[in-house]
Design a protein around this motif. Structure first.
Motif, PDB file in Angstrom:
ATOM      1  N   SER A   1       0.795  -0.954   0.286  1.00  0.00           N
ATOM      2  CA  SER A   1       0.198   0.241  -0.146  1.00  0.00           C
ATOM      3  C   SER A   1       0.325   1.354  -0.072  1.00  0.00           C
ATOM      4  O   SER A   1       1.773   1.152   0.533  1.00  0.00           O
ATOM      5  CB  SER A   1      -1.180  -0.010   1.482  1.00  0.00           C
ATOM      6  N   TYR A   2       0.065   1.922  -0.702  1.00  0.00           N
ATOM      7  CA  TYR A   2       1.371   3.459  -0.848  1.00  0.00           C
ATOM      8  C   TYR A   2      -0.202   4.408  -0.816  1.00  0.00           C
ATOM      9  O   TYR A   2      -0.925   4.775  -1.048  1.00  0.00           O
ATOM     10  CB  TYR A   2       1.884   3.846  -2.152  1.00  0.00           C
ATOM     11  N   THR A   3       0.502   5.311   0.517  1.00  0.00           N
ATOM     12  CA  THR A   3       0.056   6.637   0.198  1.00  0.00           C
ATOM     13  C   THR A   3       0.499   7.800  -0.411  1.00  0.00           C
ATOM     14  O   THR A   3       1.666   7.784  -0.332  1.00  0.00           O
ATOM     15  CB  THR A   3       0.380   7.354   2.224  1.00  0.00           C
TER      16      THR A   3
ATOM     17  N   ILE B   1      -6.857  11.803 -15.119  1.00  0.00           N
ATOM     18  CA  ILE B   1      -5.712  11.621 -14.902  1.00  0.00           C
ATOM     19  C   ILE B   1      -5.106  10.459 -14.148  1.00  0.00           C
ATOM     20  O   ILE B   1      -5.993  10.383 -13.970  1.00  0.00           O
ATOM     21  CB  ILE B   1      -5.520  12.621 -13.725  1.00  0.00           C
ATOM     22  N   SER B   2      -4.283   9.473 -14.690  1.00  0.00           N
ATOM     23  CA  SER B   2      -3.669   8.547 -14.413  1.00  0.00           C
ATOM     24  C   SER B   2      -1.968   9.364 -14.171  1.00  0.00           C
ATOM     25  O   SER B   2      -1.620   9.779 -14.223  1.00  0.00           O
ATOM     26  CB  SER B   2      -3.324   7.442 -15.375  1.00  0.00           C
ATOM     27  N   LEU B   3      -2.050   7.809 -13.075  1.00  0.00           N
ATOM     28  CA  LEU B   3      -0.470   7.944 -12.446  1.00  0.00           C
ATOM     29  C   LEU B   3       0.219   6.038 -12.517  1.00  0.00           C
ATOM     30  O   LEU B   3      -0.489   5.603 -12.389  1.00  0.00           O
ATOM     31  CB  LEU B   3      -0.234   8.505 -10.668  1.00  0.00           C
ATOM     32  N   SER B   4       1.594   6.581 -12.218  1.00  0.00           N
ATOM     33  CA  SER B   4       2.382   5.842 -12.437  1.00  0.00           C
ATOM     34  C   SER B   4       3.826   5.972 -12.524  1.00  0.00           C
ATOM     35  O   SER B   4       3.963   7.388 -12.243  1.00  0.00           O
ATOM     36  CB  SER B   4       2.368   5.223 -14.446  1.00  0.00           C
ATOM     37  N   PHE B   5       3.863   5.035 -11.127  1.00  0.00           N
ATOM     38  CA  PHE B   5       5.440   5.433 -10.545  1.00  0.00           C
ATOM     39  C   PHE B   5       5.814   3.837 -10.167  1.00  0.00           C
ATOM     40  O   PHE B   5       5.131   3.451 -10.075  1.00  0.00           O
ATOM     41  CB  PHE B   5       5.432   5.737  -8.888  1.00  0.00           C
ATOM     42  N   GLY B   6       7.163   3.724  -9.819  1.00  0.00           N
ATOM     43  CA  GLY B   6       8.421   2.929  -9.556  1.00  0.00           C
ATOM     44  C   GLY B   6       9.237   3.337  -8.776  1.00  0.00           C
ATOM     45  O   GLY B   6       9.742   4.124  -8.659  1.00  0.00           O
ATOM     46  N   ASP B   7      10.501   1.774  -8.916  1.00  0.00           N
ATOM     47  CA  ASP B   7      12.384   1.482  -8.626  1.00  0.00           C
ATOM     48  C   ASP B   7      12.798   1.869  -9.818  1.00  0.00           C
ATOM     49  O   ASP B   7      11.961   1.395 -11.231  1.00  0.00           O
ATOM     50  CB  ASP B   7      12.160   1.181  -7.451  1.00  0.00           C
ATOM     51  N   ALA B   8      13.698   1.344  -9.150  1.00  0.00           N
ATOM     52  CA  ALA B   8      14.618   1.027 -10.608  1.00  0.00           C
ATOM     53  C   ALA B   8      15.070  -0.724 -11.137  1.00  0.00           C
ATOM     54  O   ALA B   8      15.635  -1.064 -11.346  1.00  0.00           O
ATOM     55  CB  ALA B   8      16.384   1.800 -10.517  1.00  0.00           C
TER      56      ALA B   8
ATOM     57  N   PRO C   1       2.324  -3.468  -6.313  1.00  0.00           N
ATOM     58  CA  PRO C   1       3.405  -4.127  -6.060  1.00  0.00           C
ATOM     59  C   PRO C   1       4.615  -3.730  -5.676  1.00  0.00           C
ATOM     60  O   PRO C   1       4.333  -2.693  -5.112  1.00  0.00           O
ATOM     61  CB  PRO C   1       4.281  -4.764  -7.261  1.00  0.00           C
ATOM     62  N   CYS C   2       5.094  -4.486  -4.399  1.00  0.00           N
ATOM     63  CA  CYS C   2       6.263  -3.577  -3.204  1.00  0.00           C
ATOM     64  C   CYS C   2       7.858  -3.429  -3.676  1.00  0.00           C
ATOM     65  O   CYS C   2       7.883  -4.088  -4.539  1.00  0.00           O
ATOM     66  CB  CYS C   2       6.409  -4.815  -2.657  1.00  0.00           C
ATOM     67  N   ALA C   3       7.179  -2.009  -4.024  1.00  0.00           N
ATOM     68  CA  ALA C   3       8.767  -1.300  -4.412  1.00  0.00           C
ATOM     69  C   ALA C   3      10.030  -1.164  -3.278  1.00  0.00           C
ATOM     70  O   ALA C   3       9.367  -1.165  -2.259  1.00  0.00           O
ATOM     71  CB  ALA C   3       7.632  -0.894  -5.262  1.00  0.00           C
TER      72      ALA C   3
ATOM     73  N   TYR D   1       8.790  -0.047   1.937  1.00  0.00           N
ATOM     74  CA  TYR D   1       9.809  -0.797   1.613  1.00  0.00           C
ATOM     75  C   TYR D   1      10.111   0.644   1.196  1.00  0.00           C
ATOM     76  O   TYR D   1      11.338   0.803   0.740  1.00  0.00           O
ATOM     77  CB  TYR D   1       9.264  -1.803   0.876  1.00  0.00           C
ATOM     78  N   SER D   2       9.823   1.292   0.505  1.00  0.00           N
ATOM     79  CA  SER D   2      10.004   2.325  -0.066  1.00  0.00           C
ATOM     80  C   SER D   2      11.101   3.482   0.577  1.00  0.00           C
ATOM     81  O   SER D   2      10.830   4.644  -0.241  1.00  0.00           O
ATOM     82  CB  SER D   2       8.667   2.686  -1.555  1.00  0.00           C
ATOM     83  N   GLY D   3      10.272   4.061   1.372  1.00  0.00           N
ATOM     84  CA  GLY D   3      10.005   4.806   2.423  1.00  0.00           C
ATOM     85  C   GLY D   3       9.241   6.445   1.631  1.00  0.00           C
ATOM     86  O   GLY D   3       8.660   6.335   0.676  1.00  0.00           O
TER      87      GLY D   3
END
Length: 186
Positions: A48-50, A67-74, A105-107, A134-136
């Motif tokens: 879960s992400y806030t 409006i759509s949103l996408s974010f993630g890690d390396a 997904p957990c990032a 996990y992502s801070g």
């Protein structure tokens, strides 16, 4: 003879440890991203992400845009939230902040974020703050209008991967070679 041998050892050692990280360039975050691909989303784990999105005071009074949103890690963990807009709730009004709970997904450390806007009203986010277990917490400052019909945002993943733990072992190898070379010169 010893100096000649140390030169051979030094030259040979540099061929074993390439300079892949020695001359990395710092890139400016990309803005428009024509080839952003949502098909790479993997459903690995569930986190879960806030997400706190602040709309600029110089934005339009309100927006009816989609409006759509996408974010993630390396590491390829990508979170996608389609249609986070909802004009009936007053989302994305000028000088306002909206909080969303998004599952995906957990990032690890989030290093990119993109918005996709469709419509004619326009919208200017000031910032987005994303917090995950996990992502801070990470914050991206936009303060610019999001163009229509294109993924638009920031990708700082190149900077994040330059601090990859593998780089430590590479530089450690250079230190060992330097010590060995200096021993041969003595």
């Amino acid at each position: 003879m010893i100096k000649h041998l140390s030169c051979v050892v030094l030259c040979f050692s540099f061929s074993l440890f390439p300079f892949s990280g020695a001359a990395e360039s710092m890139t400016v975050p990309s803005q428009a991203h024509d080839s952003f691909n949502l098909s790479l989303i993997e459903k690995v784990g569930s986190c879960s992400y806030t997400v706190l999105i602040t709309t600029s005071c110089s934005s339009t009074k309100y927006t009816r845009d989609q409006i759509s949103l996408s974010f993630g890690d390396a590491y390829g963990n990508q979170i996608y939230a389609p249609r986070i807009d909802d004009p009936s709730t007053g989302a994305f009004e000028r000088c306002s902040s909206d909080t969303f709970e998004i599952n995906g997904p957990c990032a690890y450390q989030i290093c990119y974020v993109y918005f996709y806007r469709t419509g004619t009203d326009g919208w200017k986010p000031e910032s987005i703050k994303i917090k995950g277990y996990y992502s801070g917490t990470v914050k991206f400052n936009f303060n610019t209008y999001i163009p229509g019909n294109i993924w638009y945002g920031f990708n700082l993943c190149d900077r994040a991967s330059s601090a990859h733990p593998g780089r430590v072992s590479e530089w450690f190898g250079y230190v060992i070679l330097s010590v060995l070379t200096s021993l041969f010169l003595l």
